[in-house]
Design an enzyme around this catalytic site. Sequence first.
Site, short mmCIF file in Angstrom:
data_model
loop_
_atom_site.label_atom_id
_atom_site.label_comp_id
_atom_site.label_asym_id
_atom_site.label_seq_id
_atom_site.Cartn_x
_atom_site.Cartn_y
_atom_site.Cartn_z
N THR A 83 -65.18 -39.13 -79.43
CA THR A 83 -66.41 -39.82 -79.78
C THR A 83 -67.38 -38.78 -80.30
OG1 THR A 83 -68.41 -40.79 -78.79
CG2 THR A 83 -66.91 -39.71 -77.30
N CYS A 196 -69.41 -41.77 -86.43
CA CYS A 196 -69.09 -42.51 -85.21
C CYS A 196 -67.63 -42.89 -85.35
CB CYS A 196 -69.98 -43.74 -85.04
SG CYS A 196 -69.49 -44.79 -83.67
#
Length: 229
Positions: A83, A196
């Site tokens: 992430t 992202c």
Amino acid sequence: MKTIGLLGGMSWESTQSYYRLINQNVRQRLGGLHSASIILNSLDFASVESFQRQGDWEGAAELLVAAALRVQRGGADCLLICTNTMHKVADAVEAALDIPLLHIADATATELKGRGIDRVGLLGTAFTMEQAFYRQRLVRRGLEVITPDEDDRQTIHQVIYQELCQGQIVDSSRQEYLRIIQQLTKQGAQAVILGCTEIGLLVSQNDTEVPLLDTTVIHAHNAVQWALT
């Protein structure tokens, strides 16, 4: 082949992309029945998101450090935090480990510099776009980083949490993202970072002529390169 440690589940929607990409890359490089040696610890994203929402980054760091140590004890030779946003606590995780942490922003910066790009747009969660932990890592590598305006940042953030992290792919949101990507190029961006790990589920290079850098793909390939060196 070294064993790749993955700290995932943030969200699992993109963690499955990491698993697929890493194994595909190993098969492409080694052929035959080869696949990657991976240890995965997948967290409950609801717990992580709660820390994010409350601004409790110390609590988030403690959670990720404990999870990363479990991966290390399992026999991993390196660690990837799957992430972008949770690289906010990457320094704390790295300090707790005896194995290297392969930082997603470093891998992305290396890719950008290799392409001769020095001015880049950044899409991601509000944390990634607005706070210094990610942007400054790129700036230190000689990159100029452009982010969308406040309204567009809010749109990007909401789509990530309310749609992509919940497995929803909505065409109207794709069109909004493409509009924002075009706006960043008007501001001088030579390429746009999909900062992202879920964004690549919504938009891809097939959707636009603007060069896109999917951090999930870049990070996964970086891990394979490290594991096979």
